[in-house]
Motif scaffolding. Sequence first.
Motif, mmCIF file in Angstrom:
data_model
loop_
_atom_site.group_PDB
_atom_site.id
_atom_site.type_symbol
_atom_site.label_atom_id
_atom_site.label_comp_id
_atom_site.label_asym_id
_atom_site.label_seq_id
_atom_site.Cartn_x
_atom_site.Cartn_y
_atom_site.Cartn_z
ATOM 1 N N LYS A 80 -33.813 27.768 11.767
ATOM 2 C CA LYS A 80 -34.869 26.944 11.706
ATOM 3 C C LYS A 80 -35.733 27.006 13.266
ATOM 4 O O LYS A 80 -37.047 26.586 13.252
ATOM 5 N N ILE A 81 -35.019 27.515 14.092
ATOM 6 C CA ILE A 81 -35.901 27.637 15.296
ATOM 7 C C ILE A 81 -36.118 29.048 15.445
ATOM 8 O O ILE A 81 -35.409 29.979 15.355
ATOM 9 N N LYS A 82 -37.606 29.343 15.823
ATOM 10 C CA LYS A 82 -37.979 30.579 15.926
ATOM 11 C C LYS A 82 -38.180 31.386 16.922
ATOM 12 O O LYS A 82 -39.323 31.852 17.661
ATOM 13 N N TYR A 83 -37.044 31.292 17.519
ATOM 14 C CA TYR A 83 -36.697 32.199 18.828
ATOM 15 C C TYR A 83 -35.259 32.742 18.630
ATOM 16 O O TYR A 83 -34.496 32.334 17.888
ATOM 17 N N LYS A 84 -35.271 33.963 19.403
ATOM 18 C CA LYS A 84 -33.907 34.626 19.480
ATOM 19 C C LYS A 84 -32.843 33.673 20.009
ATOM 20 O O LYS A 84 -33.134 33.140 21.366
ATOM 21 N N ILE A 85 -31.806 33.398 19.257
ATOM 22 C CA ILE A 85 -30.669 32.822 19.898
ATOM 23 C C ILE A 85 -29.297 33.636 19.752
ATOM 24 O O ILE A 85 -29.087 34.099 18.617
ATOM 25 N N VAL A 86 -28.767 33.420 20.502
ATOM 26 C CA VAL A 86 -27.259 33.922 20.571
ATOM 27 C C VAL A 86 -26.247 33.207 20.853
ATOM 28 O O VAL A 86 -26.517 32.192 21.541
ATOM 29 N N SER A 87 -25.131 33.620 20.353
ATOM 30 C CA SER A 87 -23.728 32.705 20.774
ATOM 31 C C SER A 87 -23.439 32.875 22.285
ATOM 32 O O SER A 87 -23.725 34.139 22.772
ATOM 33 N N LYS A 280 -19.633 26.471 18.872
ATOM 34 C CA LYS A 280 -19.973 27.196 19.975
ATOM 35 C C LYS A 280 -21.159 27.115 20.554
ATOM 36 O O LYS A 280 -22.203 26.641 19.569
ATOM 37 N N ALA A 281 -21.613 27.155 22.049
ATOM 38 C CA ALA A 281 -23.125 26.999 22.490
ATOM 39 C C ALA A 281 -23.779 28.253 22.110
ATOM 40 O O ALA A 281 -23.411 29.086 21.476
ATOM 41 N N ARG A 282 -25.139 27.947 22.023
ATOM 42 C CA ARG A 282 -26.134 28.993 21.897
ATOM 43 C C ARG A 282 -27.100 28.822 22.617
ATOM 44 O O ARG A 282 -27.603 28.188 23.519
ATOM 45 N N ASP A 283 -27.474 30.227 23.346
ATOM 46 C CA ASP A 283 -28.668 30.494 24.330
ATOM 47 C C ASP A 283 -29.911 30.715 23.483
ATOM 48 O O ASP A 283 -29.902 31.566 22.720
ATOM 49 N N LEU A 284 -30.763 29.798 23.668
ATOM 50 C CA LEU A 284 -32.248 29.993 23.084
ATOM 51 C C LEU A 284 -32.888 30.892 24.325
ATOM 52 O O LEU A 284 -33.274 30.357 25.307
ATOM 53 N N ILE A 285 -33.419 32.055 23.997
ATOM 54 C CA ILE A 285 -34.044 33.071 24.774
ATOM 55 C C ILE A 285 -35.537 32.845 24.910
ATOM 56 O O ILE A 285 -36.278 32.991 23.925
ATOM 57 N N LEU A 286 -35.993 32.547 26.034
ATOM 58 C CA LEU A 286 -37.278 32.250 26.405
ATOM 59 C C LEU A 286 -37.955 33.414 27.182
ATOM 60 O O LEU A 286 -39.092 33.859 26.964
ATOM 61 N N LYS A 287 -37.297 33.922 27.873
ATOM 62 C CA LYS A 287 -37.749 35.378 28.845
ATOM 63 C C LYS A 287 -36.735 36.452 28.403
ATOM 64 O O LYS A 287 -35.905 36.391 29.273
ATOM 65 N N PRO A 288 -36.912 37.242 27.369
ATOM 66 C CA PRO A 288 -35.901 38.385 27.104
ATOM 67 C C PRO A 288 -35.663 38.868 28.262
ATOM 68 O O PRO A 288 -34.363 39.563 28.492
ATOM 69 N N PHE A 289 -36.525 39.406 29.054
ATOM 70 C CA PHE A 289 -36.458 40.535 30.242
ATOM 71 C C PHE A 289 -35.441 39.809 31.310
ATOM 72 O O PHE A 289 -34.497 40.541 31.673
#
Length: 301
Positions: A80-87, A280-289
């Motif tokens: 539901k969150i429109k950002y790249k999210i990684v474990s 497990k935690a998730r990182d919601l990435i705001l600045k990919p670089f």
Amino acid sequence: MQFLKSIYWQEFQQKYGRKVSRFGDQIIIYFPLKKGLSWGLVPAFEEKDQTKIKTIIQDAQENGAIFLKLEPTENFDWEKIKYKIVSSKNVHPQQTLVLDLTKSEDELLNSMKQKTRYNIRLASKKGIEIIKNPDQGVEIFYQQVKETEMRDKAKFHSLKYYQAMYAVLHNQYHRLDVYLAKFENNYLAGAIVYHDFENKISYYLHGASSDQQKNLMAPYLLQWQMIKDCREVKQKKYDFFGVKTASDDELLADEKHSWYGITKFKLGFAPEGKLINYPKARDLILKPFWYKIYTVYQKIR
């Protein structure tokens, strides 16, 4: 884990020097990086309202966050969150052990492992003294921390961190206690306990011990005194705040994990305790670089 987003925890983090933003009952704790960047931690993440989540993300962007680390207390629909999210790796314990304090002292003692009961009685018989909130208690505790760091090759917090914690959570709000175990003129162990009075839960946040006179079993008597004191103030649960068992539903320490020793120690007090597993935690990435650079640096540091 609700205390991690309380106003009390927020004020402690701010006292320590971190920026904190609040959105209802959720907070973001910001950790500064170079070049005006940061990353944000959202502990005990439970927000379901997409509008509020967008507000949280907007605040993170305005504070130069390259990512938000979300630590959920329950399963969440990340799509539901429109950002790249990684474990990612949790900051706070993903698994914990909880002891029922509504039982009598005799019941608690009888439910312990026999070796744990023996060590408690041995420490008491040998004359270990348990001291609560003494003058310079934080500084003495920190001496135990440095010994533990060297022995276990682990990384603990700074003295400034513990001092800020005590100044706010003990001196100001009376929700935190420092305990020390002493034998003659030597301090052999120390611990910090936080009390969530609203939810009737006390948390064993930090512990450390000296390399001296380990045969006196001071940490066992120290832990038992803290448990008894938490019962005295009518707390209903005692959270050991971090274990690693062989499986999510097995009360057996994971021999392959670095937490094997401390998990075995805690299980001795609560072999029939309640095991809680958080997602497990998730990182919601705001600045990919910048996130890529950050993760590479974390691996090689």
